[in-house]
Motif scaffolding. Structure first.
Motif, PDB file in Angstrom:
ATOM      1  N   UNK A 196       0.855  -1.193   0.000  1.00 52.41           N
ATOM      2  CA  UNK A 196       0.000   0.000   0.000  1.00 52.41           C
ATOM      3  C   UNK A 196       0.887   1.239   0.000  1.00 52.41           C
ATOM      4  N   UNK A 197       1.088   1.852  -1.165  1.00 48.17           N
ATOM      5  CA  UNK A 197       1.945   3.042  -1.243  1.00 48.17           C
ATOM      6  C   UNK A 197       1.430   4.182  -0.375  1.00 48.17           C
ATOM      7  N   UNK A 198       2.319   5.108  -0.068  1.00 48.42           N
ATOM      8  CA  UNK A 198       1.981   6.228   0.801  1.00 48.42           C
ATOM      9  C   UNK A 198       0.766   7.007   0.295  1.00 48.42           C
ATOM     10  N   UNK A 199       0.658   7.187  -1.022  1.00 50.25           N
ATOM     11  CA  UNK A 199      -0.471   7.949  -1.568  1.00 50.25           C
ATOM     12  C   UNK A 199      -1.799   7.287  -1.262  1.00 50.25           C
ATOM     13  N   UNK A 200      -1.824   5.948  -1.207  1.00 48.28           N
ATOM     14  CA  UNK A 200      -3.076   5.241  -0.912  1.00 48.28           C
ATOM     15  C   UNK A 200      -3.426   5.341   0.569  1.00 48.28           C
ATOM     16  N   UNK A 201      -2.435   5.341   1.435  1.00 42.51           N
ATOM     17  CA  UNK A 201      -2.697   5.593   2.855  1.00 42.51           C
ATOM     18  C   UNK A 201      -3.246   7.010   3.029  1.00 42.51           C
ATOM     19  N   UNK A 202      -2.628   7.971   2.364  1.00 42.14           N
ATOM     20  CA  UNK A 202      -3.105   9.354   2.456  1.00 42.14           C
ATOM     21  C   UNK A 202      -4.520   9.496   1.905  1.00 42.14           C
ATOM     22  N   UNK A 203      -4.862   8.681   0.895  1.00 41.96           N
ATOM     23  CA  UNK A 203      -6.230   8.704   0.371  1.00 41.96           C
ATOM     24  C   UNK A 203      -7.212   8.227   1.433  1.00 41.96           C
ATOM     25  N   UNK A 204      -6.879   7.165   2.158  1.00 41.87           N
ATOM     26  CA  UNK A 204      -7.718   6.728   3.283  1.00 41.87           C
ATOM     27  C   UNK A 204      -7.942   7.879   4.257  1.00 41.87           C
ATOM     28  N   UNK A 205      -6.871   8.564   4.606  1.00 45.30           N
ATOM     29  CA  UNK A 205      -6.956   9.621   5.607  1.00 45.30           C
ATOM     30  C   UNK A 205      -7.738  10.824   5.096  1.00 45.30           C
ATOM     31  N   UNK A 206      -7.579  11.145   3.814  1.00 43.98           N
ATOM     32  CA  UNK A 206      -8.355  12.249   3.251  1.00 43.98           C
ATOM     33  C   UNK A 206      -9.846  11.905   3.248  1.00 43.98           C
ATOM     34  N   UNK A 207     -10.181  10.676   2.873  1.00 41.74           N
ATOM     35  CA  UNK A 207     -11.590  10.269   2.848  1.00 41.74           C
ATOM     36  C   UNK A 207     -12.202  10.273   4.245  1.00 41.74           C
ATOM     37  N   UNK A 208     -11.380  10.082   5.276  1.00 42.18           N
ATOM     38  CA  UNK A 208     -11.869  10.159   6.649  1.00 42.18           C
ATOM     39  C   UNK A 208     -12.367  11.560   6.980  1.00 42.18           C
ATOM     40  N   UNK A 209     -11.646  12.573   6.497  1.00 42.80           N
ATOM     41  CA  UNK A 209     -11.977  13.964   6.823  1.00 42.80           C
ATOM     42  C   UNK A 209     -12.860  14.622   5.778  1.00 42.80           C
ATOM     43  N   UNK A 210     -13.173  13.911   4.721  1.00 41.79           N
ATOM     44  CA  UNK A 210     -13.873  14.455   3.557  1.00 41.79           C
ATOM     45  C   UNK A 210     -15.140  15.220   3.954  1.00 41.79           C
ATOM     46  N   UNK A 211     -15.164  16.504   3.643  1.00 43.40           N
ATOM     47  CA  UNK A 211     -16.392  17.285   3.779  1.00 43.40           C
ATOM     48  C   UNK A 211     -16.657  17.896   5.138  1.00 43.40           C
ATOM     49  N   UNK A 212     -16.254  17.194   6.235  1.00 45.36           N
ATOM     50  CA  UNK A 212     -16.605  17.711   7.564  1.00 45.36           C
ATOM     51  C   UNK A 212     -15.442  17.695   8.541  1.00 45.36           C
ATOM     52  N   UNK A 213     -14.239  17.440   8.032  1.00 42.83           N
ATOM     53  CA  UNK A 213     -13.081  17.411   8.912  1.00 42.83           C
ATOM     54  C   UNK A 213     -13.022  16.221   9.845  1.00 42.83           C
ATOM     55  N   UNK A 214     -13.917  15.260   9.667  1.00 45.72           N
ATOM     56  CA  UNK A 214     -13.938  14.071  10.519  1.00 45.72           C
ATOM     57  C   UNK A 214     -14.935  14.139  11.656  1.00 45.72           C
TER      58      UNK A 214
END
Length: 300
Positions: A196-214
């Motif tokens: 799992x490359x770093x960009x895919x981990x960062x995608x997980x984390x971005x989707x966590x905060x998507x729209x409402x900051x988490x």
């Protein structure tokens, strides 16, 4: 659903992360269940396999598993729970396991799924069982990946617990980005970093905060229901359900270990297959996960 760009963040998001999220979005579609907009990825023909995710992730977790299920003649279906991924995060929604379980049933109906093979992971376990144990004839087989069902008195892993308080947790979500957040995700969730490359981990984390900051994620974490009543519902229900079932577990999971695995084995009357993985088996061992699902599905 607002189509926020992956670059809408407090700091510039690397192009690779934005591209990963856009590939994910393009591979699925929006749908609505119980007046909540969500997102689903589907791939393959054949019997439906409903793939449940937990926290702090989304349907993105199954992007490697879906094509492997399709190769094995199954139709994989992974949808985002409200408050996570590309799903809506409505104010006033019931983000408890009970409420998310009720919505899961609505989502399964909205997607036109009659009977399915069911895959549990993380809090997707208790959430899905809220529906499945009341609709036993609609479940063909069960695959349990690292999940929590012996919930009485369960204590959240520290990485979840520190994010639950409304103010402090929101500050941590806002500031815990980049290499530090990525390192924590790897340390707790992924054993084979090359998978799992770093960009895919960062995608997980971005989707966590998507729209409402988490903020909705925080409500989900605060909405855990670790009661004796829920534990009886889940474990006694598994014992009585009679579904063909299996347990596949990550040997190096730092969050959910033997204390969770053993009660599930006892309830189902099976011995787990323990593999070299941390919490996110779908990242570390996607082929093994797909093969296991296909094997139990062929027995039904």
């Amino acid at each position: 659903m607002t189509r926020d760009s992956a670059t809408r963040d407090d700091s510039p998001v690397r192009r690779a992360v934005a591209e990963a999220i856009e590939r994910h979005r393009a591979a699925g579609r929006e749908f609505e269940a119980a007046a909540v907009q969500s997102f689903v990825r589907e791939q393959g023909e054949g019997d439906p396999v409903v793939l449940m995710h937990g926290v702090p992730v989304s349907s993105y977790l199954y992007r490697k598993v879906l094509p492997l299920l399709a190769e094995r003649g199954l139709r994989g279906i992974a949808f985002d729970l409200p408050g996570l991924g590309l799903a809506e995060r409505p104010a006033g929604f019931d983000y408890t396991w009970t409420g998310l379980g009720r919505w899961t049933g609505e989502a399964i109906d909205a997607l036109g799924i009659d009977r399915c093979h069911l895959v549990l992971h993380d809090i997707g376990g208790p959430i899905a069982l809220e529906w499945a144990l009341r609709n036993r004839d609609r479940v063909r087989t069960l695959t349990v990946l690292d999940t929590l069902l012996a919930v009485y008195g369960f204590r959240r892993h520290w990485t979840m617990a520190i994010l639950a308080p409304p103010v402090v947790g929101r500050m941590l979500l806002a500031t815990n980005r980049g290499p530090l957040a990525r390192s924590l995700f790897y340390a707790n969730g992924i054993g084979d970093r090359s998978s799992t490359p770093a960009a895919e981990v960062d995608a997980h984390l971005h989707l966590l905060r998507h729209g409402d900051g988490g903020a909705a994620f925080q409500q989900i974490v605060r909405g855990f229901e670790p009661t004796a009543e829920k534990q009886r519902l889940y474990l006694d229900g598994l014992s009585d359900a009679g579904w063909p079932a299996q347990v596949l577990w990550g040997e190096r999971d730092p969050a959910l270990g033997e204390d969770q695995r053993r009660p599930i084995e006892d309830a189902l009357g099976v011995q787990a297959t323990v593999i070299d993985a941390k919490h996110f088996l779908q990242e570390d061992q996607a082929p093994a996960v797909a093969e296991a699902i296909a094997n139990v599905a062929s027995s039904a």
